[in-house]
Design a protein around this motif. Structure first.
Motif, PDB file in Angstrom:
ATOM      1  N   PRO B  41       0.831  -1.217   0.000  1.00 45.51           N
ATOM      2  CA  PRO B  41       0.000   0.000   0.000  1.00 45.51           C
ATOM      3  C   PRO B  41       0.862   1.263   0.000  1.00 45.51           C
ATOM      4  O   PRO B  41       1.741   1.427   0.835  1.00 45.51           O
ATOM      5  N   SER B  42       0.624   2.114  -0.972  1.00 47.59           N
ATOM      6  CA  SER B  42       1.314   3.409  -1.084  1.00 47.59           C
ATOM      7  C   SER B  42       2.830   3.284  -1.185  1.00 47.59           C
ATOM      8  O   SER B  42       3.554   4.222  -0.864  1.00 47.59           O
ATOM      9  N   ARG B  43       3.293   2.149  -1.655  1.00 44.06           N
ATOM     10  CA  ARG B  43       4.744   1.982  -1.803  1.00 44.06           C
ATOM     11  C   ARG B  43       5.079   1.458  -3.187  1.00 44.06           C
ATOM     12  O   ARG B  43       4.218   1.025  -3.923  1.00 44.06           O
ATOM     13  N   GLN B  44       6.366   1.481  -3.487  1.00 43.28           N
ATOM     14  CA  GLN B  44       6.806   1.122  -4.827  1.00 43.28           C
ATOM     15  C   GLN B  44       6.659  -0.355  -5.116  1.00 43.28           C
ATOM     16  O   GLN B  44       6.806  -1.202  -4.237  1.00 43.28           O
ATOM     17  N   MET B  45       6.402  -0.668  -6.365  1.00 41.51           N
ATOM     18  CA  MET B  45       6.331  -2.039  -6.841  1.00 41.51           C
ATOM     19  C   MET B  45       7.737  -2.628  -6.845  1.00 41.51           C
ATOM     20  O   MET B  45       8.689  -2.011  -7.335  1.00 41.51           O
ATOM     21  N   ILE B  46       7.869  -3.834  -6.314  1.00 44.54           N
ATOM     22  CA  ILE B  46       9.169  -4.492  -6.290  1.00 44.54           C
ATOM     23  C   ILE B  46       9.034  -5.916  -6.823  1.00 44.54           C
ATOM     24  O   ILE B  46       7.982  -6.541  -6.712  1.00 44.54           O
ATOM     25  N   LEU B  47      10.127  -6.412  -7.371  1.00 46.50           N
ATOM     26  CA  LEU B  47      10.150  -7.773  -7.892  1.00 46.50           C
ATOM     27  C   LEU B  47      10.254  -8.762  -6.744  1.00 46.50           C
ATOM     28  O   LEU B  47      11.086  -8.607  -5.849  1.00 46.50           O
ATOM     29  N   VAL B  48       9.393  -9.771  -6.769  1.00 49.06           N
ATOM     30  CA  VAL B  48       9.424 -10.819  -5.749  1.00 49.06           C
ATOM     31  C   VAL B  48      10.236 -12.009  -6.241  1.00 49.06           C
ATOM     32  O   VAL B  48      11.116 -12.524  -5.549  1.00 49.06           O
ATOM     33  N   ILE B  49       9.924 -12.452  -7.459  1.00 47.93           N
ATOM     34  CA  ILE B  49      10.550 -13.666  -7.941  1.00 47.93           C
ATOM     35  C   ILE B  49      10.442 -13.717  -9.459  1.00 47.93           C
ATOM     36  O   ILE B  49       9.520 -13.139 -10.044  1.00 47.93           O
ATOM     37  N   ARG B  50      11.396 -14.405 -10.080  1.00 49.01           N
ATOM     38  CA  ARG B  50      11.472 -14.477 -11.535  1.00 49.01           C
ATOM     39  C   ARG B  50      11.695 -15.929 -11.949  1.00 49.01           C
ATOM     40  O   ARG B  50      12.435 -16.654 -11.290  1.00 49.01           O
ATOM     41  N   GLN B  51      11.069 -16.320 -13.042  1.00 48.03           N
ATOM     42  CA  GLN B  51      11.221 -17.676 -13.572  1.00 48.03           C
ATOM     43  C   GLN B  51      11.540 -17.597 -15.056  1.00 48.03           C
ATOM     44  O   GLN B  51      10.853 -16.887 -15.795  1.00 48.03           O
ATOM     45  N   GLN B  56      13.513 -25.827 -15.855  1.00 46.93           N
ATOM     46  CA  GLN B  56      12.455 -26.667 -15.303  1.00 46.93           C
ATOM     47  C   GLN B  56      12.320 -26.493 -13.796  1.00 46.93           C
ATOM     48  O   GLN B  56      11.230 -26.677 -13.247  1.00 46.93           O
ATOM     49  N   GLN B  57      13.403 -26.138 -13.142  1.00 48.51           N
ATOM     50  CA  GLN B  57      13.356 -26.004 -11.694  1.00 48.51           C
ATOM     51  C   GLN B  57      12.578 -24.768 -11.296  1.00 48.51           C
ATOM     52  O   GLN B  57      12.787 -23.673 -11.830  1.00 48.51           O
ATOM     53  N   ASN B  58      11.704 -24.935 -10.309  1.00 48.50           N
ATOM     54  CA  ASN B  58      10.912 -23.812  -9.824  1.00 48.50           C
ATOM     55  C   ASN B  58      11.793 -22.846  -9.034  1.00 48.50           C
ATOM     56  O   ASN B  58      12.599 -23.255  -8.194  1.00 48.50           O
ATOM     57  N   ALA B  59      11.583 -21.550  -9.281  1.00 49.18           N
ATOM     58  CA  ALA B  59      12.357 -20.526  -8.576  1.00 49.18           C
ATOM     59  C   ALA B  59      11.902 -20.408  -7.122  1.00 49.18           C
ATOM     60  O   ALA B  59      10.726 -20.613  -6.802  1.00 49.18           O
ATOM     61  N   THR B  60      12.854 -20.066  -6.270  1.00 51.00           N
ATOM     62  CA  THR B  60      12.581 -19.874  -4.841  1.00 51.00           C
ATOM     63  C   THR B  60      13.369 -18.683  -4.336  1.00 51.00           C
ATOM     64  O   THR B  60      14.538 -18.513  -4.694  1.00 51.00           O
ATOM     65  N   GLU B  61      12.722 -17.858  -3.530  1.00 52.58           N
ATOM     66  CA  GLU B  61      13.372 -16.719  -2.872  1.00 52.58           C
ATOM     67  C   GLU B  61      12.869 -16.677  -1.435  1.00 52.58           C
ATOM     68  O   GLU B  61      11.820 -16.130  -1.144  1.00 52.58           O
ATOM     69  N   ASN B  62      13.637 -17.286  -0.549  1.00 48.76           N
ATOM     70  CA  ASN B  62      13.283 -17.304   0.878  1.00 48.76           C
ATOM     71  C   ASN B  62      11.902 -17.922   1.067  1.00 48.76           C
ATOM     72  O   ASN B  62      11.686 -19.087   0.753  1.00 48.76           O
ATOM     73  N   ARG B  63      10.931 -17.160   1.567  1.00 50.29           N
ATOM     74  CA  ARG B  63       9.591 -17.702   1.826  1.00 50.29           C
ATOM     75  C   ARG B  63       8.715 -17.760   0.579  1.00 50.29           C
ATOM     76  O   ARG B  63       7.572 -18.231   0.652  1.00 50.29           O
ATOM     77  N   PHE B  64       9.211 -17.266  -0.515  1.00 53.25           N
ATOM     78  CA  PHE B  64       8.432 -17.200  -1.747  1.00 53.25           C
ATOM     79  C   PHE B  64       8.920 -18.270  -2.731  1.00 53.25           C
ATOM     80  O   PHE B  64      10.125 -18.391  -2.954  1.00 53.25           O
ATOM     81  N   SER B  65       8.000 -19.009  -3.288  1.00 54.57           N
ATOM     82  CA  SER B  65       8.352 -19.999  -4.298  1.00 54.57           C
ATOM     83  C   SER B  65       7.252 -20.042  -5.345  1.00 54.57           C
ATOM     84  O   SER B  65       6.127 -19.577  -5.109  1.00 54.57           O
TER      85      SER B  65
END
Lengths: 114, 118
Positions: B41-51, B56-65
């Motif tokens: 809310p009211s903040r800049q858009m940021i990238l969470v994860i990229r695939q 074939q392997q699923n991307a993972t970033e800490n708590r995000f997959s």
């Protein structure tokens, strides 16, 4: 850190006014983008630029124009603002070519046209 | 033309629980990139994860997959151990792999608003 800044967070303009939205990035990115964000519609691309003085129309260019005279700055121009241009405008930038694919976004400008 | 669909306008999760946000896309291309962006809310858009589609392997970033199902054209985001700071609008996006011009642009879904309940 990459920084993308936009000239205003909030802007109120009258119908028929000429409106300039400015965007500046400090990462020497080749690509710059202007999006419009509306509830239920997501982000829609207005214009983008892949080099100084180069521009391409996005999906909804009608009623808008852009200018890129310097690499770090990309301006969105509403020649004659209308109420249906009330929206959130987001600027983004990225490297060109194959180097990277991430776009970095500015904080947005919420424009109200009355 | 490519399209991205997020069928869940809003979702809610309890703090510390797991939630999955859905995204489907349509394309005739075989090589492309998929992204999840977060807009607090009211903040800049940021990238969470990229695939990258060729991986074939699923991307993972800490708590995000992600769960990337290329044949089904599905790209869901799983958030584990949800935190109050995860509350945001989440956008799924698609980008062609090609070089220059229109291939640089992102195609966004309509977003999913995630609420995190304490």
């Amino acid at each position: 850190d990459v920084k993308v800044t936009q000239s205003s967070r909030y802007l109120v303009k009258r119908t028929g006014e000429k409106v300039f939205l400015e965007c500046v990035q400090d990462m020497d990115h080749e690509n710059m983008f202007w999006y419009r964000q509306d509830p239920g519609l997501g982000l829609r691309l207005i214009y983008f630029s892949y080099d100084v003085k180069m521009k391409e129309k996005g999906d909804i260019p009608e009623g808008y124009s852009v200018s890129r005279e310097k690499k770090e700055r990309f301006s969105l121009i509403l020649e004659s603002a209308s109420t249906n241009q009330t929206s959130m405008y987001l600027c983004a930038s990225s490297f060109g070519g194959f180097r990277t694919h991430e776009q970095y976004f500015g904080p947005g400008t919420r424009l109200t046209v009355t | 033309a490519q399209t991205v669909t997020q069928s869940q306008p809003e979702m809610s999760v309890q703090e510390a629980e797991t939630v999955t946000l859905s995204c489907t896309y349509d394309t005739s291309e075989s090589d492309y990139y998929l992204f999840w962006y977060k807009q607090p809310p009211s903040r800049q858009m940021i990238l969470v994860i990229r695939q990258e589609a060729y991986k074939q392997q699923n991307a993972t970033e800490n708590r995000f997959s992600v769960n990337f199902q290329k044949a089904a054209k599905s790209f869901s985001l799983k958030i584990s151990d949800s935190q109050l700071g995860d509350a945001a609008m989440y956008f799924c996006a698609y980008r062609s792999r090609g070089y220059g011009g229109a291939t640089n642009k992102l195609i966004f879904g309509t977003g999913t608003l995630l609420a995190v309940q304490p």
